[in-house]
Design an enzyme around this catalytic site. Sequence first.
Site, mmCIF file in Angstrom:
data_model
loop_
_atom_site.group_PDB
_atom_site.id
_atom_site.type_symbol
_atom_site.label_atom_id
_atom_site.label_comp_id
_atom_site.label_asym_id
_atom_site.label_seq_id
_atom_site.Cartn_x
_atom_site.Cartn_y
_atom_site.Cartn_z
ATOM 1 N N GLN A 78 0.811 -1.215 0.000
ATOM 2 C CA GLN A 78 0.000 0.000 0.000
ATOM 3 C C GLN A 78 0.844 1.264 0.000
ATOM 4 O O GLN A 78 1.987 1.275 0.433
ATOM 5 C CB GLN A 78 -0.927 0.035 1.216
ATOM 6 N N GLU A 110 -4.238 3.430 0.252
ATOM 7 C CA GLU A 110 -4.923 3.668 1.519
ATOM 8 C C GLU A 110 -5.220 5.158 1.634
ATOM 9 O O GLU A 110 -4.311 5.987 1.638
ATOM 10 C CB GLU A 110 -4.033 3.231 2.688
ATOM 11 N N ASN A 118 -8.959 11.968 8.471
ATOM 12 C CA ASN A 118 -9.057 12.429 9.857
ATOM 13 C C ASN A 118 -10.364 13.204 9.972
ATOM 14 O O ASN A 118 -10.547 14.221 9.297
ATOM 15 C CB ASN A 118 -7.845 13.287 10.220
ATOM 16 N N ARG A 130 10.494 19.493 -1.255
ATOM 17 C CA ARG A 130 10.083 18.333 -2.043
ATOM 18 C C ARG A 130 10.356 17.038 -1.288
ATOM 19 O O ARG A 130 11.297 16.933 -0.536
ATOM 20 C CB ARG A 130 10.796 18.315 -3.386
ATOM 21 N N LYS A 146 8.871 17.403 -22.857
ATOM 22 C CA LYS A 146 9.788 16.567 -23.638
ATOM 23 C C LYS A 146 9.384 15.101 -23.645
ATOM 24 O O LYS A 146 9.645 14.396 -24.601
ATOM 25 C CB LYS A 146 11.209 16.710 -23.089
ATOM 26 N N MET A 147 8.780 14.633 -22.563
ATOM 27 C CA MET A 147 8.389 13.223 -22.490
ATOM 28 C C MET A 147 6.949 13.072 -22.967
ATOM 29 O O MET A 147 6.005 13.197 -22.193
ATOM 30 C CB MET A 147 8.576 12.680 -21.080
ATOM 31 N N GLU A 156 0.716 9.772 -12.083
ATOM 32 C CA GLU A 156 1.262 9.609 -13.432
ATOM 33 C C GLU A 156 0.383 8.621 -14.187
ATOM 34 O O GLU A 156 -0.015 7.590 -13.640
ATOM 35 C CB GLU A 156 2.697 9.084 -13.369
#
EC number: 4.4.1.5
Length: 185
Positions: free
Chosen positions: A30, A96, A100, A120, A154-155, A170
Amino acid sequence: MASESKDSPSNNPGLHATPDEATKGYFLQQTMFRIKDPKVSLEFYSKVLGMSLLKRLDFPEMKFSLYFMGYEDTASAPSDPVERTAWTFSQKSTLELTHNWGTESDPNFTGYHNGNSEPRGFGHIGVTVDDVYKACERFESLGVEFVKKPLDGKMKGIAFIKDPDGYWIEIFDTKIIKDAAGSAS
């Protein structure tokens, strides 16, 4: 003599060539996202991405709920609640969603950090689809927010969408990912 693959242990310091026998049977079960509003998140993951709710666990004393989402056929899930929990935890690659209680109605709650802005950290999860372009057309018609469309950047052939809490997902298909991987060194 051909050079060794970039995937070989000799080209990846710290990588063990053979996993320890004690880890045989381990698998990634998970990834957890904290969510603001389960109604909104459950709709996104079930309607937009086609996942099923495998199991819901409520913890009233601690005021939170867990929603385990995945691509398993729930028709094969046991009906007994304890057995269904064990079945859920035996499935590979579940998501998962942790809620809260109260965040959905708290006007001061600003959301969770998704890891894609400073500082990050966590980046994204990935979902394989049959055809990335058709999937993204559908996502667009459903009003899904894109970080990157498949023809951007580019990708080519890889997309990133956001879930209701801003987590990146993604989107790719195996044919296009093979083409994209061919351009990697």
